[in-house]
Design an enzyme around this catalytic site. Structure first.
Site, mmCIF file in Angstrom:
data_model
loop_
_atom_site.group_PDB
_atom_site.id
_atom_site.type_symbol
_atom_site.label_atom_id
_atom_site.label_comp_id
_atom_site.label_asym_id
_atom_site.label_seq_id
_atom_site.Cartn_x
_atom_site.Cartn_y
_atom_site.Cartn_z
ATOM 1 N N ASP A 52 0.761 -1.235 -0.107
ATOM 2 C CA ASP A 52 0.086 -0.176 0.009
ATOM 3 C C ASP A 52 0.705 1.294 -0.033
ATOM 4 O OD1 ASP A 52 -2.763 1.020 0.759
ATOM 5 O OD2 ASP A 52 -1.349 2.281 1.803
ATOM 6 N N TYR A 57 3.403 9.695 -0.529
ATOM 7 C CA TYR A 57 4.116 8.993 0.418
ATOM 8 C C TYR A 57 5.774 9.046 -0.354
ATOM 9 C CZ TYR A 57 0.370 6.490 2.509
ATOM 10 O OH TYR A 57 -0.727 6.086 3.098
ATOM 11 N N LYS A 82 -2.857 5.946 -4.471
ATOM 12 C CA LYS A 82 -4.033 6.627 -4.031
ATOM 13 C C LYS A 82 -3.754 8.129 -4.862
ATOM 14 C CE LYS A 82 -3.602 4.645 0.486
ATOM 15 N NZ LYS A 82 -1.925 4.601 0.938
ATOM 16 N N HIS A 115 -7.617 9.602 -1.801
ATOM 17 C CA HIS A 115 -7.154 9.571 -0.458
ATOM 18 C C HIS A 115 -7.886 10.109 0.782
ATOM 19 C CE1 HIS A 115 -2.506 9.151 1.188
ATOM 20 N NE2 HIS A 115 -3.496 8.940 2.106
HETATM 21 P P1 NDP Z 1 0.752 1.508 11.885
HETATM 22 O O1 NDP Z 1 -0.362 1.290 12.962
HETATM 23 O O2 NDP Z 1 0.965 0.210 10.916
HETATM 24 O O3 NDP Z 1 1.981 1.564 12.725
HETATM 25 C C1 NDP Z 1 3.551 1.506 12.172
HETATM 26 C C2 NDP Z 1 4.257 1.956 13.483
HETATM 27 O O4 NDP Z 1 4.617 0.856 14.415
HETATM 28 C C3 NDP Z 1 5.845 2.217 12.933
HETATM 29 O O5 NDP Z 1 6.396 3.112 13.865
HETATM 30 C C4 NDP Z 1 6.688 0.771 13.171
HETATM 31 O O6 NDP Z 1 8.058 0.929 13.406
HETATM 32 C C5 NDP Z 1 5.817 0.304 14.279
HETATM 33 N N1 NDP Z 1 6.003 -1.078 14.435
HETATM 34 C C6 NDP Z 1 5.564 -1.998 13.257
HETATM 35 N N2 NDP Z 1 5.513 -3.307 13.662
HETATM 36 C C7 NDP Z 1 5.939 -3.356 14.998
HETATM 37 C C8 NDP Z 1 6.098 -4.143 15.909
HETATM 38 N N3 NDP Z 1 6.050 -5.677 15.610
HETATM 39 N N4 NDP Z 1 6.515 -4.078 17.289
HETATM 40 C C9 NDP Z 1 6.852 -2.687 17.427
HETATM 41 N N5 NDP Z 1 6.533 -1.596 16.847
HETATM 42 C C10 NDP Z 1 6.068 -1.979 15.428
HETATM 43 O O7 NDP Z 1 1.051 2.811 11.373
HETATM 44 P P2 NDP Z 1 0.798 3.477 9.865
HETATM 45 O O8 NDP Z 1 0.390 4.906 10.139
HETATM 46 O O9 NDP Z 1 1.963 3.354 9.098
HETATM 47 O O10 NDP Z 1 -0.492 2.738 8.909
HETATM 48 C C11 NDP Z 1 -0.191 1.699 8.254
HETATM 49 C C12 NDP Z 1 -0.299 1.847 6.732
HETATM 50 O O11 NDP Z 1 -1.721 2.717 6.574
HETATM 51 C C13 NDP Z 1 0.561 3.004 6.324
HETATM 52 O O12 NDP Z 1 1.918 2.644 6.062
HETATM 53 C C14 NDP Z 1 -0.151 3.627 5.043
HETATM 54 O O13 NDP Z 1 0.149 2.604 4.167
HETATM 55 C C15 NDP Z 1 -1.634 3.363 5.419
HETATM 56 N N6 NDP Z 1 -1.985 4.515 5.824
HETATM 57 C C16 NDP Z 1 -3.128 5.172 5.052
HETATM 58 C C17 NDP Z 1 -3.737 6.432 5.408
HETATM 59 C C18 NDP Z 1 -4.825 6.897 4.738
HETATM 60 O O14 NDP Z 1 -5.364 8.182 4.572
HETATM 61 N N7 NDP Z 1 -5.406 6.090 3.557
HETATM 62 C C19 NDP Z 1 -3.132 7.259 6.409
HETATM 63 C C20 NDP Z 1 -2.293 6.552 7.335
HETATM 64 C C21 NDP Z 1 -1.700 5.443 7.035
HETATM 65 P P3 NDP Z 1 8.935 0.422 12.600
HETATM 66 O O15 NDP Z 1 8.849 0.779 11.203
HETATM 67 O O16 NDP Z 1 10.287 1.212 13.197
HETATM 68 O O17 NDP Z 1 9.098 -0.799 12.657
#
Ligand code: NDP
Length: 279
Positions: A52, A57, A82, A115
């Site tokens: 995604d 991004y 998006k 988006h």
């Molecule tokens: P998430 O809820 O997926 O959380 C991501 C965070 O959690 C990062 O800081 C990551 O750190 C950490 N993390 C991941 N796995 C673990 C684990 N096993 N243990 C501890 N920490 C962990 O947040 P996002 O906001 O990134 O949402 C996911 C996706 O949704 C986005 O990447 C995007 O593709 C989409 N999105 C879409 C939106 C929209 O408006 N349509 C808005 C926001 C997001 P690290 O990378 O250091 O592991």
């Protein structure tokens, strides 16, 4: 049917969208990803088959590079992108789509999403998505951040109904009536920020559940998504977390634990409010 297919097998498993396209129910999100080539490469090696991204991004090119250099054929990877708010409108969306394809290096997308529901614009944007869908340049179309009133407004004039609604969704923001509305209209719900951008790891009750099932908090929350029929796109840029986050197919949450996680809902957002954003 969205939300009703509870057959959870492995990372290649899918939920079927209303147009008949099968969308992997668990994929990798790459928002704010330090090194998207590395992350997507790790994910594909681990068996992920959905990525995604979004034009905003600024990593569509890296995503495309990782797919092109992997051993997995393009047709086996489900790519979502998006259209950003500034590009909304009919002609500008068509141009934005062309730019996205050029950056990804593909002649089609699997899923293209609006988006955010930009007032006064999203219906024209949707007409462009319908055109792209009719021309078979995208296999499925949908929206993000559409509340029920946005969906009703869009669907009143649409000739193709949205197939996906990607929304902030986690234990503190369930919005069950919206999930039910989407299920009733064959709109597949997909969770963004499923791990509350990291905040879920601070919830003591989630730690207790993790110990009960001998799994991690990330695995519990992602399994909860899938058992609720909600597709999910957790983000990590770390290989070991990408692998571990997908290890959710060797256990099942009891219905009372699903209900317990549901009961944590307090309407708390970590992202913007779809009824009140200024970008
Ligand atoms: P998430 O809820 O997926 O959380 C991501 C965070 O959690 C990062 O800081 C990551 O750190 C950490 N993390 C991941 N796995 C673990 C684990 N096993 N243990 C501890 N920490 C962990 O947040 P996002 O906001 O990134 O949402 C996911 C996706 O949704 C986005 O990447 C995007 O593709 C989409 N999105 C879409 C939106 C929209 O408006 N349509 C808005 C926001 C997001 P690290 O990378 O250091 O592991």
């Amino acid at each position: 049917m969205p939300g009703t297919n509870r057959q959870l097998t492995d990372l290649s498993g899918t939920f079927e969208l209303s147009g008949g396209v099968k969308m992997p129910y668990l994929g990798l999100g790459v928002f704010k990803c330090d090194d998207a080539v590395q992350a997507v490469t790790s994910a594909l090696e681990a068996g992920y088959r959905l990525v995604d991204t979004a034009s905003i991004y600024a990593n569509e090119q890296e995503v495309g590079t990782a797919v092109a250099t992997s051993r997995v054929p393009r047709e086996e990877v489900f790519l979502t992108s998006k259209v950003w708010n500034a590009d909304q409108g009919f002609d500008s969306t068509l141009r934005a789509f062309d730019d996205t394809l050029a950056r990804i290096g593909s002649d089609y997308l699997d899923l293209y999403l609006i988006h955010w529901p930009v007032e006064g614009k999203y219906k024209e944007t949707w007409r462009a998505l319908e055109t792209l869908y009719r021309e078979k340049r995208v296999r499925a179309i949908g929206v993000c951040n559409f509340l029920q009133h946005h969906l009703e407004d869009l669907m009143a004039d649409a000739s193709t109904m949205p197939m996906v609604n990607q929304m902030e969704f986690h234990p503190f923001l369930v919005q069950q009536p919206l999930v039910d509305f989407c299920n009733a209209h064959q709109i597949q719900y997909q969770a963004w920020s499923p791990m509350m951008q990291g905040h879920v790891f601070k919830i003591e009750a989630m730690q207790t559940l993790a110990e009960k099932y001998n799994k991690s908090i990330a695995q519990i929350v992602l399994r909860w998504d899938l058992q609720k029929g909600v597709a999910t796109i957790p983000k990590s840029s770390k290989q070991e977390r990408i692998v571990a986050n997908a290890d959710v197919f060797d256990f099942e949450l009891h219905p009372e634990d699903v209900a317990f996680i549901d009961s944590m809902d307090c309407g708390k957002r970590f992202g913007p409010d779809p009824d009140n954003f200024d970008f």
